[in-house]
Motif scaffolding. Structure first.
Motif, PDB file in Angstrom:
ATOM      1  N   PRO A  16      56.717   6.194  48.922  1.00 20.11           N
ATOM      2  CA  PRO A  16      57.312   7.450  48.442  1.00 20.11           C
ATOM      3  C   PRO A  16      57.142   7.734  46.951  1.00 20.11           C
ATOM      4  CG  PRO A  16      59.016   5.800  48.747  1.00 20.11           C
ATOM      5  CD  PRO A  16      57.745   5.184  49.255  1.00 20.11           C
ATOM      6  N   THR A  17      56.607   6.790  46.180  1.00 17.07           N
ATOM      7  CA  THR A  17      56.315   7.020  44.769  1.00 17.07           C
ATOM      8  C   THR A  17      54.833   6.758  44.550  1.00 17.07           C
ATOM      9  OG1 THR A  17      56.662   4.726  44.048  1.00 17.07           O
ATOM     10  CG2 THR A  17      58.628   6.145  44.199  1.00 17.07           C
ATOM     11  N   PRO A  18      54.274   7.161  43.387  1.00 11.12           N
ATOM     12  CA  PRO A  18      52.845   6.934  43.152  1.00 11.12           C
ATOM     13  C   PRO A  18      52.429   5.471  43.260  1.00 11.12           C
ATOM     14  CG  PRO A  18      53.686   8.501  41.558  1.00 11.12           C
ATOM     15  CD  PRO A  18      54.882   7.979  42.310  1.00 11.12           C
ATOM     16  N   GLY A  19      53.316   4.548  43.000  1.00 13.60           N
ATOM     17  CA  GLY A  19      52.960   3.142  43.002  1.00 13.60           C
ATOM     18  C   GLY A  19      53.158   2.434  44.319  1.00 13.60           C
ATOM     19  N   GLU A  20      53.358   3.196  45.417  1.00 12.88           N
ATOM     20  CA  GLU A  20      53.649   2.582  46.709  1.00 12.88           C
ATOM     21  C   GLU A  20      52.810   3.216  47.819  1.00 12.88           C
ATOM     22  OE1 GLU A  20      58.144   1.904  47.301  1.00 12.88           O
ATOM     23  OE2 GLU A  20      58.021   3.591  45.898  1.00 12.88           O
TER      24      GLU A  20
END
Length: 391
Positions: free
Chosen positions: A300-304
């Motif tokens: 759900p975030t850019p890093g996931e």
């Protein structure tokens, strides 16, 4: 070039690369800014212009083999309901009741001819049509014809089901999938046995996808798993539009020197392997032991990312031993991807987020990665007048 000719050409090149200790190479190296893996605004553009406006894979046909079968899938902010209707066709819909937005199906898999919302009891056929409003005399007038589940474009071919998350977008599935869907259709996944699914979690979706696009890391990252079977840092790349046919020579490829070069196409998994990628987020590895289809869902975030690994086999197991053999292979592949590739990817994410460098690099040997990132940039430019990237 026909499929057979393309395969024959790719295998001949792989044999030459092994003999000459070379690999398929781009003209130069390439740099990608680290912000491409971290910036929230850029990530949202990727979701809007790539994942929501282009065909995406959402299910295997064999996950829904029979009338009434269904599957639910959360893809970005879209709760999806995929069903097999009475006429045998697949439907992809938003799993959202038009009354108060409750999900109408809550199990991941099942079989139903109708769905009843657990909040107020509205019911729907498995094609999405509204059947009944609970206690309609007290509720008031409802036009059933325009209060069914929201339909999304659905395309099923070659044992794969696709949709477009932004349902109003006009998309030519045939043009987008091009020769790659014909290649996959020839394999016959629609008649194969669905063995199961595993879910793993990793870094930014492009970091995860980068790992499927090169074999430069095999010797170091997979010394006891992939490297004993497959040469490290020897690859061949072909493309169908944005999709890649990636060839890896096995360490037994020399046995094909006694084969008629016009028949190399018959020997997949017997001297070489192909990875077939579907832009932007699917990698397919066909092997005699079992076939793995990796589906990367950003966020759900850019890093996931969440990655679903689907496993199919050309025949169903007939004995407990055969079933256990398939289960063991599923666990082996899952562990390779999770504890070797995705473990590395999470560390890469931390390295990128540290600010140690402004860019990451892709070598001439990482030609598939370069091609992928050029396609990402092309999509983000959102300008059809620009030339499409080529290998």
């Amino acid at each position: 070039m026909s499929k057979k000719s393309l395969y024959n050409h790719a295998v001949k090149k792989m044999i030459d690369y092994v003999d000459d200790k070379q690999t398929d190479m781009a003209e130069s190296t390439m740099s990608v800014p680290c912000s491409a893996y971290t910036d929230p605004d850029g990530w949202q553009q990727e979701m809007d212009l790539i994942f929501k406006n282009r065909p995406i894979f959402v299910a295997l046909s064999q996950e829904l083999p029979n009338t009434g079968d269904y599957k639910t899938l959360q893809f970005l902010d879209k709760p999806l309901l995929i069903t097999r209707t009475a006429d045998g066709s697949a439907r992809v819909m938003l799993n959202v009741c038009p009354h108060r937005a409750m999900q109408v199906a809550t199990e991941e898999y099942g079989t139903r001819s109708r769905f009843t919302c657990q909040y107020h009891g509205w019911s729907f056929r498995n094609d999405g049509d509204l059947l009944a409003v609970a206690d309609k005399e007290k509720f008031g007038e409802v036009d059933k014809s325009c209060h069914g589940l929201t339909q999304l474009p659905t395309y099923e071919r070659g044992g794969l089901i696709f949709t477009v998350l932004n349902g109003d977008t006009e998309v030519d599935f045939e043009e987008h999938l091009g020769g790659m869907i014909e290649d996959i259709e020839d394999i016959g996944f629609d008649k194969w046995h669905f063995c199961g699914k595993r879910t793993i979690y990793g870094a930014n979706w492009k970091i995860a996808y980068d790992g499927y696009l090169e074999g430069y890391h095999f010797a170091i990252a997979h010394p006891e798993t992939v490297n004993p079977r497959t040469y490290s840092n020897i690859m061949h790349f072909e493309n169908y539009g944005p999709h890649i046919l990636l060839g890896f020579p096995q360490r037994t490829i020399h046995t094909l020197k006694d084969v008629d070069p016009e028949k190399y196409w018959k020997y997949e998994n017997k001297g070489y392997d192909f990875i077939r990628t579907l832009f932007p987020n699917v990698s397919i590895f066909v092997a005699p032991e079992i076939t793995q289809i990796a589906q990367i869902i950003p966020g759900p975030t850019p890093g996931e990312n969440t990655t679903h690994l689907y496993f199919i086999h050309h025949t169903a197991p007939e004995t407990d031993q055969e079933k256990q053999t398939l289960e063991d292979m599923i666990e082996w592949l899952r562990n390779v991807v999770d504890t070797e590739d995705y473990f590395m990817g999470l560390r890469i994410q931390k390295g990128i987020e540290s600010g140690a460098h402004s860019h990451v690099m892709f070598g001439r040997n990482e030609r598939g990665n370069q091609f992928f990132h050029k396609w990402v940039d092309y999509c983000l430019a959102n300008d059809p007048s620009l030339p499409k990237p080529t290998l």
